[in-house]
Design an enzyme around this catalytic site. Structure first.
Site, short mmCIF file in Angstrom:
data_model
loop_
_atom_site.label_atom_id
_atom_site.label_comp_id
_atom_site.label_asym_id
_atom_site.label_seq_id
_atom_site.Cartn_x
_atom_site.Cartn_y
_atom_site.Cartn_z
N TYR A 198 0.84 -1.20 0.00
CA TYR A 198 0.00 0.00 0.00
C TYR A 198 0.87 1.25 0.00
CZ TYR A 198 0.71 1.06 5.00
OH TYR A 198 1.25 1.42 6.21
N CYS A 199 0.26 2.36 -0.42
CA CYS A 199 0.92 3.66 -0.44
C CYS A 199 -0.15 4.74 -0.35
CB CYS A 199 1.78 3.82 -1.69
SG CYS A 199 0.87 3.64 -3.24
N THR A 200 0.20 5.97 -0.65
CA THR A 200 -0.74 7.09 -0.44
C THR A 200 -1.94 7.03 -1.37
OG1 THR A 200 1.13 8.48 0.21
CG2 THR A 200 -0.93 9.60 -0.33
N CYS A 205 2.43 1.43 -4.87
CA CYS A 205 2.16 0.03 -4.51
C CYS A 205 1.71 -0.78 -5.72
CB CYS A 205 1.16 -0.07 -3.37
SG CYS A 205 -0.42 0.77 -3.61
N ILE A 227 -4.24 4.81 0.48
CA ILE A 227 -4.83 5.23 1.75
C ILE A 227 -5.97 6.21 1.52
CG2 ILE A 227 -4.35 6.41 3.94
CD1 ILE A 227 -1.33 5.53 3.39
#
Length: 344
Positions: A198-200, A205, A227
């Site tokens: 996962y990432c922002t 990701c 996110i």
């Protein structure tokens, strides 16, 4: 081909933004697709978005587009319609900011780059389009309950520090190109695990999931929309948030709150705090976490040395920083610089 761009100075643009009465919506989006002529695509995009008064940063490369922008509320539907008129972008997911006043950007900048995410991958056999499976917020929460699941945070240290998923692994490097092989090494011996990246907003990701598959891992997932999208889904569907704290964002806000948890500490006094700021000394601009008390005590600076410089007459400050890249620390990625007590 001439490069279309803004010709008004930044200060005037900031004042125009502050004078606006119509609300703005901050949006991020990306898409991996083949761009045959990035410069031509860039200019066409600029021409249409400038008319719609879109502000923000957009990167174009042969591998796709990556954007963080703000749009006047009254132009949102026209903006969306224009993007969807571009065949590869039709139906594109638009991530709406969670905690936002619409004042993040005051100019439109569209740049052509080699890649929309610098990755260091040079293997001819790597295929960006063979990527991990998307998971939404509900699926993410379900997988997180499985003891056979490993969650990997593909962001930088200063992002992870203020907020992350419960039990998420931090990869101890602040460059994506270094994190990719490190993630592979960290997961050796865990090939049978469910690996969620996962990432922002999803862009890092997604590429990381493709890289893990490229390296032979099988059960690879990535959080759809990152996110930002997760937080929106949690709110809309009434789910429990397994992400705790703040989500760091790369605009003037420097963060949007997801939960009330404060999991970081002030880098100067050590009290609970998760507000990022840049040192007010124009010769420094270090990115660090500062509580309200320390912001007052140090005049928004990272140290007494910088505070001394900040309070000097402007001409003396200019002489001191002559030849220094004053913006080099705005998104500083050197973990060692984020010392527990910067002010001492």
């Amino acid at each position: 081909m001439p490069l279309l761009h803004n010709r008004i100075n930044n200060e005037e643009l900031k004042q125009r933004l502050l004078a606006e009465t119509e609300p703005r919506t901050t949006i991020s989006f990306y898409h991996y697709f083949q761009v045959e002529n990035p410069l031509e695509f860039r200019n066409e995009l600029y021409k249409h978005l400038d008319v719609l008064q879109v502000f923000g940063r957009i990167y174009i490369a042969k591998e796709g587009i990556n954007a963080q922008v703000s749009v006047p509320a009254g132009n949102y539907e026209a903006f969306k319609a224009y993007l969807y008129s571009i065949a590869p972008l039709n139906g594109l997911r638009l991530n709406i900011a969670v905690d936002d006043d619409g004042k993040s950007f005051w100019v439109l900048k569209i740049k052509v780059r080699d890649k929309i995410v610098a990755d260091g991958i040079d293997a001819p056999s790597f295929n960006m389009y063979q990527k991990g499976k998307y998971v939404n917020a509900q699926q993410m929460n379900t997988l997180l309950k499985d003891t056979n699941t490993v969650v990997i945070d593909m962001r930088n240290h200063y992002e992870y520090e203020v907020g992350h998923f419960e039990n998420a692994l931090e990869i101890p490097s602040d460059t994506f190109r270094e994190q990719l092989p490190m993630a592979v090494n960290m997961m050796k011996g865990n090939e049978d695990k469910n690996i969620i990246m996962y990432c922002t907003g999803g862009i890092r990701c997604e590429k990381a999931s493709a890289y893990m598959l490229h390296k032979g891992f099988k059960n690879v997932f990535h959080l759809e929309g990152g996110i930002i999208n997760y937080a929106q889904q949690v709110k809309q569907e009434g789910l429990d948030s397994r992400f705790i704290g703040k989500n760091f964002v790369f605009d003037n806000r420097l963060g949007e709150r997801i939960t009330d948890d404060v999991i970081a500490k002030c880098h100067q006094c050590g009290k609970p705090a998760d507000t990022h700021t840049n040192c007010k000394n124009d010769g420094c601009h270090l990115l660090f976490i500062q509580c309200e008390e320390c912001a007052t005590q140090y005049d928004g600076c990272c140290s007494t040395e910088c505070q001394t410089v900040y309070n000097m007459p402007l001409e003396e400050q200019k002489q001191l920083r002559a030849g220094i890249d004053k913006g080099m620390m705005v998104f500083n990625k050197a973990k060692v610089r984020l010392r527990p007590r910067l002010g001492e």
